[in-house]
Design a protein around this motif. Structure first.
Motif, PDB file in Angstrom:
ATOM      1  N   LEU A   7       0.856  -1.187   0.000  1.00 11.71           N
ATOM      2  CA  LEU A   7       0.000   0.000   0.000  1.00 11.71           C
ATOM      3  C   LEU A   7       0.892   1.237   0.000  1.00 11.71           C
ATOM      4  CD1 LEU A   7      -3.054   0.734   0.250  1.00 11.71           C
ATOM      5  CD2 LEU A   7      -2.674   0.928   2.714  1.00 11.71           C
ATOM      6  N   VAL A   8       0.804   2.027  -1.081  1.00 11.98           N
ATOM      7  CA  VAL A   8       1.728   3.161  -1.198  1.00 11.98           C
ATOM      8  C   VAL A   8       1.047   4.521  -1.039  1.00 11.98           C
ATOM      9  CG1 VAL A   8       3.242   1.821  -2.711  1.00 11.98           C
ATOM     10  CG2 VAL A   8       1.542   3.366  -3.719  1.00 11.98           C
ATOM     11  N   ALA A   9      -0.278   4.548  -1.035  1.00  8.10           N
ATOM     12  CA  ALA A   9      -0.981   5.827  -0.962  1.00  8.10           C
ATOM     13  C   ALA A   9      -2.359   5.597  -0.353  1.00  8.10           C
ATOM     14  CB  ALA A   9      -1.109   6.449  -2.353  1.00  8.10           C
ATOM     15  N   PRO A  10      -2.966   6.632   0.227  1.00  3.55           N
ATOM     16  CA  PRO A  10      -4.266   6.489   0.897  1.00  3.55           C
ATOM     17  C   PRO A  10      -5.457   6.518  -0.057  1.00  3.55           C
ATOM     18  CG  PRO A  10      -3.471   8.713   1.186  1.00  3.55           C
ATOM     19  CD  PRO A  10      -2.387   7.981   0.451  1.00  3.55           C
ATOM     20  N   LEU A  11      -5.302   5.890  -1.205  1.00  2.10           N
ATOM     21  CA  LEU A  11      -6.352   5.871  -2.224  1.00  2.10           C
ATOM     22  C   LEU A  11      -7.145   4.578  -2.146  1.00  2.10           C
ATOM     23  CD1 LEU A  11      -4.218   7.133  -5.230  1.00  2.10           C
ATOM     24  CD2 LEU A  11      -6.061   8.402  -4.151  1.00  2.10           C
ATOM     25  N   VAL A  12      -8.445   4.666  -2.382  1.00  2.00           N
ATOM     26  CA  VAL A  12      -9.313   3.497  -2.489  1.00  2.00           C
ATOM     27  C   VAL A  12     -10.175   3.689  -3.730  1.00  2.00           C
ATOM     28  CG1 VAL A  12     -11.205   2.202  -1.443  1.00  2.00           C
ATOM     29  CG2 VAL A  12      -9.366   3.098   0.008  1.00  2.00           C
ATOM     30  N   PHE A  13     -10.141   2.714  -4.636  1.00  2.00           N
ATOM     31  CA  PHE A  13     -10.944   2.775  -5.859  1.00  2.00           C
ATOM     32  C   PHE A  13     -12.145   1.844  -5.712  1.00  2.00           C
ATOM     33  CE2 PHE A  13      -6.881   4.405  -7.057  1.00  2.00           C
ATOM     34  CZ  PHE A  13      -7.165   5.386  -8.001  1.00  2.00           C
ATOM     35  N   ASN A  14     -13.306   2.338  -6.118  1.00  2.00           N
ATOM     36  CA  ASN A  14     -14.551   1.590  -5.977  1.00  2.00           C
ATOM     37  C   ASN A  14     -15.266   1.551  -7.321  1.00  2.00           C
ATOM     38  OD1 ASN A  14     -16.831   0.338  -4.720  1.00  2.00           O
ATOM     39  ND2 ASN A  14     -17.854   2.332  -4.635  1.00  2.00           N
ATOM     40  N   SER A  15     -15.564   0.332  -7.812  1.00  2.00           N
ATOM     41  CA  SER A  15     -16.292   0.170  -9.076  1.00  2.00           C
ATOM     42  C   SER A  15     -17.566  -0.624  -8.795  1.00  2.00           C
ATOM     43  CB  SER A  15     -15.416  -0.538 -10.121  1.00  2.00           C
ATOM     44  OG  SER A  15     -16.076  -0.600 -11.369  1.00  2.00           O
ATOM     45  N   PRO A  16     -18.640   0.054  -8.389  1.00  2.00           N
ATOM     46  CA  PRO A  16     -19.842  -0.642  -7.941  1.00  2.00           C
ATOM     47  C   PRO A  16     -20.814  -1.059  -9.026  1.00  2.00           C
ATOM     48  CG  PRO A  16     -20.134   1.712  -7.642  1.00  2.00           C
ATOM     49  CD  PRO A  16     -18.732   1.525  -8.180  1.00  2.00           C
ATOM     50  N   HIS A  17     -20.631  -0.547 -10.246  1.00  2.00           N
ATOM     51  CA  HIS A  17     -21.629  -0.756 -11.298  1.00  2.00           C
ATOM     52  C   HIS A  17     -21.097  -1.505 -12.515  1.00  2.00           C
ATOM     53  CE1 HIS A  17     -24.209   2.908  -9.809  1.00  2.00           C
ATOM     54  NE2 HIS A  17     -24.417   1.820  -9.101  1.00  2.00           N
ATOM     55  N   SER A  18     -19.885  -2.053 -12.421  1.00  2.00           N
ATOM     56  CA  SER A  18     -19.309  -2.715 -13.594  1.00  2.00           C
ATOM     57  C   SER A  18     -19.480  -4.230 -13.568  1.00  2.00           C
ATOM     58  CB  SER A  18     -17.822  -2.358 -13.728  1.00  2.00           C
ATOM     59  OG  SER A  18     -17.117  -2.692 -12.538  1.00  2.00           O
ATOM     60  N   GLY A  19     -20.232  -4.749 -12.593  1.00  2.00           N
ATOM     61  CA  GLY A  19     -20.425  -6.200 -12.501  1.00  2.00           C
ATOM     62  C   GLY A  19     -21.152  -6.771 -13.706  1.00  2.00           C
ATOM     63  N   ARG A  20     -20.731  -7.947 -14.124  1.00  2.00           N
ATOM     64  CA  ARG A  20     -21.341  -8.581 -15.304  1.00  2.00           C
ATOM     65  C   ARG A  20     -21.545 -10.079 -15.108  1.00  2.00           C
ATOM     66  NH1 ARG A  20     -16.819  -5.740 -16.364  1.00  2.00           N
ATOM     67  NH2 ARG A  20     -14.853  -6.864 -16.584  1.00  2.00           N
ATOM     68  N   VAL A  21     -21.691 -10.509 -13.847  1.00  2.00           N
ATOM     69  CA  VAL A  21     -22.012 -11.907 -13.546  1.00  2.00           C
ATOM     70  C   VAL A  21     -23.498 -11.965 -13.209  1.00  2.00           C
ATOM     71  CG1 VAL A  21     -21.562 -13.865 -12.035  1.00  2.00           C
ATOM     72  CG2 VAL A  21     -19.676 -12.372 -12.716  1.00  2.00           C
ATOM     73  N   TYR A  22     -24.292 -12.480 -14.149  1.00  2.00           N
ATOM     74  CA  TYR A  22     -25.742 -12.495 -14.012  1.00  2.00           C
ATOM     75  C   TYR A  22     -26.210 -13.871 -13.555  1.00  2.00           C
ATOM     76  CZ  TYR A  22     -25.995  -7.948 -16.279  1.00  2.00           C
ATOM     77  OH  TYR A  22     -25.862  -6.607 -16.564  1.00  2.00           O
ATOM     78  N   PRO A  23     -26.732 -13.997 -12.324  1.00  2.00           N
ATOM     79  CA  PRO A  23     -27.183 -15.305 -11.851  1.00  2.00           C
ATOM     80  C   PRO A  23     -28.318 -15.857 -12.710  1.00  2.00           C
ATOM     81  CG  PRO A  23     -27.073 -13.703 -10.051  1.00  2.00           C
ATOM     82  CD  PRO A  23     -26.922 -12.945 -11.323  1.00  2.00           C
ATOM     83  N   GLU A  24     -28.321 -17.175 -12.873  1.00  2.00           N
ATOM     84  CA  GLU A  24     -29.359 -17.807 -13.697  1.00  2.00           C
ATOM     85  C   GLU A  24     -30.752 -17.526 -13.140  1.00  2.00           C
ATOM     86  OE1 GLU A  24     -29.187 -19.311 -16.630  1.00  2.00           O
ATOM     87  OE2 GLU A  24     -27.063 -18.763 -16.636  1.00  2.00           O
ATOM     88  N   ARG A  25     -30.877 -17.550 -11.830  1.00  2.00           N
ATOM     89  CA  ARG A  25     -32.191 -17.302 -11.225  1.00  2.00           C
ATOM     90  C   ARG A  25     -32.686 -15.901 -11.566  1.00  2.00           C
ATOM     91  NH1 ARG A  25     -33.345 -14.987  -6.369  1.00  2.00           N
ATOM     92  NH2 ARG A  25     -35.437 -15.365  -5.533  1.00  2.00           N
TER      93      ARG A  25
END
Length: 307
Positions: A27-45
């Motif tokens: 960990l080199v910097a106090p950065l946190v990246f968040n990608s909450p809307h890029s999911g592409r695993v669609y459950p069969e149900r």
């Protein structure tokens, strides 16, 4: 991380991760990246519940945004990314922003049923995808909502909170970069539409120098940048961005036409150039002396996200 909960409906992600935290070797910097809307695993149900074809259901994705920012862990900053799709669960909402017309049972006053997002069909469990296309064939049960919210939403935010707390503990400050894409903005007037929209809730969620730096990187590449219009920052930016507690949050929206086809969702010839530009932004943010810039040694971060 697989989703587990104790209710009567088995988690749709009982056999696979609903999301993951990708950590740097150092960990080199106090950065946190968040990608909450890029999911592409669609459950069969879930796919069996929808009236949409597989391409239509994907129209609300921030497709490939996790890949655009994907080098962040290699450069020394962690990333949290969803595997579940936004059409299934939107963690950039309040936890119980639900549309009463979507459920078999009546919703009590404990649910937020009257927000503008719910009215637009875009609550925690969305009613529609892009162009107002309804998602579901039939109404859902509240147990289904609880499975997604208690089993995935809350653990997701707990993971995000943990990353921010670790940054605070290590550096005395944290910067959340909330990573998104947007449909191409078309304007009928002469004013040029932005390629990038930076959101800091009108100057309230991060130090001015941080949004200034991001704007400089993007404009230096010839892109048009707007601030807070039409996207000022969603639930994550608003909830976690508390500069007075040492946590800064900046939302970045990238126009999809720059790197993909908005019809087929396939990457276009601009993808590698945008990814290289994002690398440049990450390098610039890592290179900042954030502690000196915004003040370090903040008190330990409290639990900021709403339960």
């Amino acid at each position: 991380m697989a989703a587990h909960w104790g209710g009567s409906v088995r988690s749709d992600y009982w056999d696979q991760p609903a999301f993951e935290t990708i950590r740097p070797r150092r960990l080199v910097a106090p950065l946190v990246f968040n990608s909450p809307h890029s999911g592409r695993v669609y459950p069969e149900r879930f796919l069996a519940m929808t009236r949409l074809d597989h391409l239509s259901i994907r129209q609300s994705e921030d497709a490939w945004v996790d890949e655009l920012f994907g080098r962040a862990p290699h450069l020394g900053a962690p990333m949290l990314r969803a595997h579940f799709p936004r059409a299934y669960l939107d963690v950039n909402r309040e936890p119980w922003e639900l549309d009463p017309t979507m459920f078999v049972e009546p919703l009590s006053d404990r649910f937020n049923t009257t927000s503008p997002r719910v009215a637009a069909g875009l609550g925690t469990l969305a009613r529609v995808v892009a162009e107002n296309k309804p998602i579901y064939k039939d109404r859902l049960t509240l147990d289904d909502a609880r499975m997604r919210i208690e089993g995935i939403y809350h653990p997701y935010h707990a993971a995000l909170q943990k990353l921010l707390s670790e940054a605070i503990a290590t550096f005395g400050v944290a910067l959340l970069i909330d990573c998104h894409s947007m449909p191409r903005i078309m304007r009928s007037n002469d004013k040029a539409a932005p390629d990038i929209v930076l959101g800091d809730r009108y100057g309230t969620t991060c130090a001015p120098a941080l949004i200034d730096l991001a704007e400089t990187v993007f404009t230096g590449a010839g892109l048009r940048v707007a601030r807070n219009r039409p996207y000022a920052g969603g639930f994550a930016t608003r909830s976690y961005g508390r500069p007075q507690h040492g946590v800064h949050a900046l939302q970045i929206e990238i126009s999809r036409h720059l790197y993909m086809s908005e019809v087929t969702l396939a990457k276009n010839d601009g993808f590698e150039a945008i990814r290289a530009l994002i690398d440049r932004l990450i390098f610039a943010l890592i290179g900042l002396d954030l502690v000196s810039l915004v003040g370090g040694n903040a008190p330990p971060v409290e639990k900021l996200a709403a339960e």
